[in-house]
Every structure is written in C-alpha cells, then in structure tokens.
Design a protein around this motif. Structure first.
Motif, PDB file in Angstrom:
ATOM      1  N   TRP A   1       0.828  -1.203   0.000  1.00  0.00           N
ATOM      2  CA  TRP A   1       0.000   0.000   0.000  1.00  0.00           C
ATOM      3  C   TRP A   1       0.862   1.252   0.000  1.00  0.00           C
ATOM      4  O   TRP A   1       1.955   1.279   0.547  1.00  0.00           O
ATOM      5  N   TRP A   2       0.330   2.321  -0.603  1.00  0.00           N
ATOM      6  CA  TRP A   2       1.027   3.593  -0.718  1.00  0.00           C
ATOM      7  C   TRP A   2       0.157   4.705  -0.158  1.00  0.00           C
ATOM      8  O   TRP A   2      -1.007   4.849  -0.524  1.00  0.00           O
ATOM      9  N   ASN A   3       0.712   5.478   0.777  1.00  0.00           N
ATOM     10  CA  ASN A   3      -0.004   6.588   1.389  1.00  0.00           C
ATOM     11  C   ASN A   3       0.034   7.786   0.452  1.00  0.00           C
ATOM     12  O   ASN A   3       1.094   8.370   0.217  1.00  0.00           O
ATOM     13  N   THR A   4      -1.121   8.168  -0.077  1.00  0.00           N
ATOM     14  CA  THR A   4      -1.177   9.264  -1.055  1.00  0.00           C
ATOM     15  C   THR A   4      -1.085  10.641  -0.409  1.00  0.00           C
ATOM     16  O   THR A   4      -0.799  11.627  -1.096  1.00  0.00           O
ATOM     17  N   GLY A   5      -1.380  10.720   0.901  1.00  0.00           N
ATOM     18  CA  GLY A   5      -1.435  12.028   1.540  1.00  0.00           C
ATOM     19  C   GLY A   5      -2.706  12.794   1.234  1.00  0.00           C
ATOM     20  O   GLY A   5      -2.864  13.932   1.668  1.00  0.00           O
ATOM     21  N   ASP A   6      -3.631  12.171   0.500  1.00  0.00           N
ATOM     22  CA  ASP A   6      -4.921  12.790   0.191  1.00  0.00           C
ATOM     23  C   ASP A   6      -5.981  12.247   1.143  1.00  0.00           C
ATOM     24  O   ASP A   6      -6.009  11.046   1.446  1.00  0.00           O
ATOM     25  N   VAL A   7      -6.857  13.123   1.579  1.00  0.00           N
ATOM     26  CA  VAL A   7      -7.975  12.733   2.431  1.00  0.00           C
ATOM     27  C   VAL A   7      -9.208  12.538   1.558  1.00  0.00           C
ATOM     28  O   VAL A   7      -9.512  13.378   0.698  1.00  0.00           O
ATOM     29  N   GLY A   8      -9.887  11.414   1.776  1.00  0.00           N
ATOM     30  CA  GLY A   8     -11.088  11.134   1.004  1.00  0.00           C
ATOM     31  C   GLY A   8     -12.092  10.346   1.806  1.00  0.00           C
ATOM     32  O   GLY A   8     -11.842   9.982   2.968  1.00  0.00           O
ATOM     33  N   GLU A   9     -13.230  10.071   1.193  1.00  0.00           N
ATOM     34  CA  GLU A   9     -14.280   9.263   1.810  1.00  0.00           C
ATOM     35  C   GLU A   9     -14.729   8.200   0.813  1.00  0.00           C
ATOM     36  O   GLU A   9     -14.806   8.474  -0.389  1.00  0.00           O
ATOM     37  N   ALA A  10     -15.025   7.014   1.319  1.00  0.00           N
ATOM     38  CA  ALA A  10     -15.589   5.947   0.499  1.00  0.00           C
ATOM     39  C   ALA A  10     -17.094   5.900   0.745  1.00  0.00           C
ATOM     40  O   ALA A  10     -17.536   5.768   1.895  1.00  0.00           O
TER      41      ALA A  10
ATOM     42  N   GLY B   1      -2.889  20.670   8.941  1.00  0.00           N
ATOM     43  CA  GLY B   1      -2.426  19.306   8.697  1.00  0.00           C
ATOM     44  C   GLY B   1      -0.960  19.130   9.069  1.00  0.00           C
ATOM     45  O   GLY B   1      -0.206  20.100   9.204  1.00  0.00           O
ATOM     46  N   THR B   2      -0.550  17.865   9.200  1.00  0.00           N
ATOM     47  CA  THR B   2       0.838  17.574   9.584  1.00  0.00           C
ATOM     48  C   THR B   2       1.802  17.712   8.416  1.00  0.00           C
ATOM     49  O   THR B   2       2.968  18.041   8.601  1.00  0.00           O
ATOM     50  N   GLY B   3       1.318  17.422   7.203  1.00  0.00           N
ATOM     51  CA  GLY B   3       2.201  17.452   6.037  1.00  0.00           C
ATOM     52  C   GLY B   3       3.172  16.288   5.998  1.00  0.00           C
ATOM     53  O   GLY B   3       4.104  16.282   5.183  1.00  0.00           O
ATOM     54  N   ARG B   4       2.943  15.283   6.842  1.00  0.00           N
ATOM     55  CA  ARG B   4       3.894  14.165   6.922  1.00  0.00           C
ATOM     56  C   ARG B   4       3.999  13.409   5.616  1.00  0.00           C
ATOM     57  O   ARG B   4       5.061  12.902   5.266  1.00  0.00           O
ATOM     58  N   TRP B   5       2.901  13.324   4.878  1.00  0.00           N
ATOM     59  CA  TRP B   5       2.897  12.472   3.671  1.00  0.00           C
ATOM     60  C   TRP B   5       2.856  13.296   2.392  1.00  0.00           C
ATOM     61  O   TRP B   5       2.357  12.848   1.373  1.00  0.00           O
ATOM     62  N   THR B   6       3.386  14.509   2.428  1.00  0.00           N
ATOM     63  CA  THR B   6       3.447  15.319   1.213  1.00  0.00           C
ATOM     64  C   THR B   6       4.614  14.838   0.362  1.00  0.00           C
ATOM     65  O   THR B   6       5.516  14.148   0.834  1.00  0.00           O
TER      66      THR B   6
END
Length: 539
Positions: free
Chosen positions: A415-424, A534-539
């Motif tokens: 799995w790859w963390n995109t850094g984008d927030v979304g909803e399913a 936001g944290t910006g950790r996954w930018t």
C-alpha cells in the motif's frame, strides 16, 4: 529496428511509432528547443530522427549508460523526446520544469549528480541572478540557446555538438530506473520520483493503450494537450496516442489564452486535455469564442481537482450532442488511480454547499485498489468518514531519489499513502476531501472553493487556506481586482464561517508547473506564516 509489439521502454518509443502501420503527426505551438530548425509540424519519422539526433548530442557531451541526465527546460513536448534520447543508450533522464525556483533546481540537481545537464537559458539566467550555481564541476552543461548570462565555463551550445554520431541502442532493464520526474512541489522542493520501464510504460501507461468506447482516441480525432511536459503523465499520453494514432496531436506548450486561441482556432481539436487550473483560466476563452471548442467530444482533466463551473463552461461550449469530461485522480508516484465522467446532465446537480466534481469515481478495476484509513491508526474507517487514501498498484514508483526514508514512510507493504484525504461512499465510490496538509476540520476546502466559484462569476480563482485556531481564509482572484461586499455575503450563505477574503492578482498566485497553487507559499505571502492545520507528513 523492427518491433513485434509496442515497447515498454521510452528509449525506443519514437522508433516504434515511426515503423507502425498507422502514425500520427505532431503540430506544435512553437519549434522544439532541442531542434529549433525542424519547424512546427513533425511526422513520426521526424520525431524519431529528432530523438536519435539528440541522443547523439548527449553522448557526445559525455553521458553514458547508467549516468543521469538532468533536463531543466521550458515547457514543451521535447522534454519527453530529450528523455527518450537519454534512455535510448541506457542513461537515466530526469525531466525538471523550468518554473521551479533556482533554489529548488539546485537541490534537485545536487540529488541527481548528473553527468550532463540540459538547460534552457531562462532557468540558467535566473539561477545566476539569485547567486545559485546549478551544476558542480563534474557536470557538463548543454544550453538550449545562446551561451548567455549564467553559462558556466565549458558549457556547450547545441551547435557545438553538430555532426555527432548516435550511439548504439542499449536499454535499461525492465526493473531498473528508466525515468525520473518530479512531484508538483506544492509544499516545498519537489520530490524526485524514480520509475522503471515496468512501472511506467508497463504499468502507469497500460490503460492508455486500451480502446475504451468514448475515451480512446480514434483515427479521425485531433488530440490536443496543454499540460506540464515535465511530468510522467505526458509519457503515458504519448504512448496512448502513438498506439491509437489519431489524425494529429496538437501540443500547446504555453498556457496563455493567446497561444491557446491560436492553436485551437487552427486545429479545432476533438479531444482536449489540460491541467484543471489551465482550463479554469481558459474559461474566458470558452465564453468569448465557444466555436473553438465546438468539435470537442472529450475533455480530460488531470493533475488536480476540478471545479463544477469549469466543467459546465466547457461542456456547454462543445457543439456535440453528448460531450464528456473525464476527470482522473492519481499521483506521479502511482499514476492514475480513479476516473469519473461528467456530462451536461450530471453537472446540473447543484446541492447546496457541495460540489459534484469532488466525486472521483472508483479505482480502475484490475489495475488499482484503494482503501480509506484513519490518519492515526492506519485502520479502515467506516463508510462516509474521511481518512487517508491508500493505493495498491504494480505501477508504484521505485524510490524518491535522495529521500529514500521519505519514500519508505509512505510505503506500507503493497500500500502507498497518497497524503490525500477522502471518503468511500456506497459501493466503494470515492470522494476527494483535501490534501492532508491542507485539512480544514469539519469541511472540505476543495468544496468550499468550488461553491464560491459557482456563486461568484467575476472571480477567476479561489483558494481557501486553513489557519490553526482561526477561521479559514479565502484568497480570491477577481477579474477587476474588486469584490462587492453584498456579492460576498450572498456567496457565503449556508457555508461554514469564513474569514475576511483577501484579494490577490491571478498572476501573483504562486503556482507549480501543473498550475497547482503553492499553498504554503501563498499562505506566507498573504498571512505571513506557513503554519497549517495538517501535519504534512505524507506530502
């Protein structure tokens, strides 16, 4: 050379196209910087010959198999040709947009440690003015133009490499680095994203070859594009157009409305792709001269979120009975992940405070998987709850050059963390909320921007900045530099509370090569701070 099937290595893609049974013609808004004497209309053989010629020049400049070649130049399709020229003898090209700052260029080039740097005069002169030395003594510099201000001792012009002999074709292995591109760089120095033949042409570009109804180019199509040619999207696009062979491809390398108007008037495309904010800027053109878009049956938006007003404007301009807008969501690291289609009928939906274009559809079946997880625990969240979107795909990049720790922080097994927030939502349909670094608690900045654009026709751009401990601040670009207070109050009706709007000229908004807003820089410019929620950790 003869090919049994389409290649998976960029180095021979143009040779393959020159030998294909059906070919396309490239129509350019200006000549290539790497071949300024070849004009603006090139056949498949002329494109392939341009690649072979530039391959010879790179080799003569000292690049060899396994070396890195940095290509820092003005936006144009020839970035892809220059990259193919390097890949043709096994060097690893890195395509870097000229619009990055001299400081960002210095950092990226230092990470690359290239044997050869190919550079346009503009970024070279800007670096000299800023006191930045782009390349060290171990790098040979090839300038695509006059050896003017900033050219280091020993730099070469194209003419200095005339008559060079093309080296033998020696392609990198399928799983070895083949191409390096950079991320958008909205939050700082762009990351250098490393792809192989397997992850790029064999992975990211797989869907481009499929003859999907409505979406794939047909032989009678005129396919136009105006994007950042430094990014991997264009490699996929070129492969798709070469396989599907439309009548011609139209390259709009400069995004201003004057150039776009000239090219669209001359070639009248049937499919048109651009970055969403480029389309947004072109809205004035679609309103003033809708006939330029009368033949367009398919619009394609990539690189960023798109706003409903933009989609409606261009679908209305088309003279087709059922024009379609294809919107993709993805990243340089993993390629396109989700797609959705917008039609005129679907765009009539205007639920208060929402934006239909926040819907990004479903993951491409058989190609990608997406799950939405809690930002703290990494566990899947319930339906209709926001979380970080994780992607599983065989097209994932190999590394971030010089920042492997950053790459490993985003990789979790497959799995790859995109850094984008979304909803399913229902049946796994996905909705884009925000970048994690741009989070605004309790709402979506993307939707706020879409709604405000819909309600303020005289506003050409909106960016809503989350501010720790304060109301979100809307930054607006208006057509005349003014905003009527009554119009603003009406536009905010039913929306979460917002801070006082700030007005900034469109040309003063800091943007990336893909015309995304550099929100951190805009935040500092307008608010005097880069602090975000936001944290910006996954930018």
């Amino acid at each position: 050379m003869r090919f049994r099937k389409h290649p998976t290595n960029l180095g021979v893609l143009f040779d393959w196209h020159a030998e294909a049974d059906r070919q396309t013609v490239a129509c350019l808004d200006r000549p290539f910087d790497i071949a300024p004497d070849r004009g603006t209309r090139l056949s498949a053989e002329q494109l392939a010959d341009t690649v072979r010629d530039f391959s010879a020049r790179l080799y003569a400049a000292g690049a060899r198999r396994g070396d890195r070649v940095a290509i820092v130049k003005d936006n144009h399709l020839d970035m892809t040709l220059a990259a193919a020229a390097a890949a043709r003898f096994g060097a690893v090209p890195a395509t870097i947009s000229a619009v990055n700052t001299p400081e960002a260029h210095r950092v990226m080039i230092a990470r690359l440690a290239p044997t050869v740097l190919v550079v346009s005069p503009g970024p070279l002169a800007r670096a000299a003015a800023a006191g930045v030395e782009l390349a060290g003594p171990g790098t040979r510099v090839v300038v695509l133009g006059e050896l003017g201000e900033g050219a280091p001792p020993g730099a070469l012009a194209l003419a200095d490499l005339d008559g060079a002999q093309a080296p033998s074709v020696r392609l990198a292995g399928r799983d070895d680095p083949m191409l390096i591109m950079h991320s958008s760089g909205t939050t700082g120095v762009p990351k250098l994203v490393v792809h192989s033949a397997g992850t790029m042409l064999g992975g990211i570009a797989r869907m481009e070859r499929i003859r999907f109804p409505v979406l794939a180019s047909k032989h009678r199509d005129v396919a136009a594009t105006s994007v950042s040619f430094a990014h991997g999207r264009i490699v996929s696009w070129v492969l798709g157009q070469f396989v599907l062979a439309p009548e011609k491809i139209v390259i709009i390398s400069r995004h201003g409305t004057d150039v776009a108007e000239r090219m669209l008037d001359e070639h009248r495309p049937t499919t048109l792709e651009a970055c969403p904010n480029i389309f947004q800027k072109w809205e004035e053109l679609a309103l003033a001269r809708p006939e330029l878009f009368r033949r367009v049956r398919l619009y394609v938006g990539t690189f960023d979120a798109v706003h409903p007003r933009t989609v409606r404007t261009f679908l209305k301009a088309s003279g087709r009975r059922f024009p379609v807008w294809l919107q993709g969501w993805g990243q340089s690291e993993v390629g396109p992940v989700c797609f959705t289609l917008f039609t005129r009928g679907r765009m009539r939906s205007r639920r208060a405070g929402t934006a239909v274009t926040s819907d990004i559809g479903w993951p491409s079946p058989g190609f990608n998987k997406v799950r939405v997880v809690d930002v703290e625990t990494g566990r899947p969240v319930p339906r209709d709850r926001p979380g970080i979107m994780m992607v599983a795909t065989k097209a994932r990049c190999l590394d971030y050059l010089g920042e492997s720790d950053r790459w490993r922080d985003k990789a979790r097994g497959t799995w790859w963390n995109t850094g984008d927030v979304g909803e399913a939502g229902r049946f796994g349909r996905l909705r884009l909320v925000d970048r994690e670094v741009d989070t605004i608690p309790g709402t979506s900045g993307i939707e706020l921007e879409s709604v405000l654009l819909d309600r303020l026709p005289r506003v050409s751009d909106v960016t809503v900045l989350g501010v720790p401990g304060e109301l979100p601040v809307p930054v607006l670009c208006t057509t005349d530099g003014r905003l009527d207070p009554d119009d603003w109050r009406a536009a905010c009706e039913g929306l979460p509370p917002l801070g006082e709007p700030r007005l900034v000229a469109f040309e003063d908004v800091p943007r990336t090569a893909t015309w995304k807003v550099r929100r951190h820089d805009l935040r500092e410019q307008v608010l005097g701070t880069k602090e975000s929620i936001g944290t910006g950790r996954w930018t």
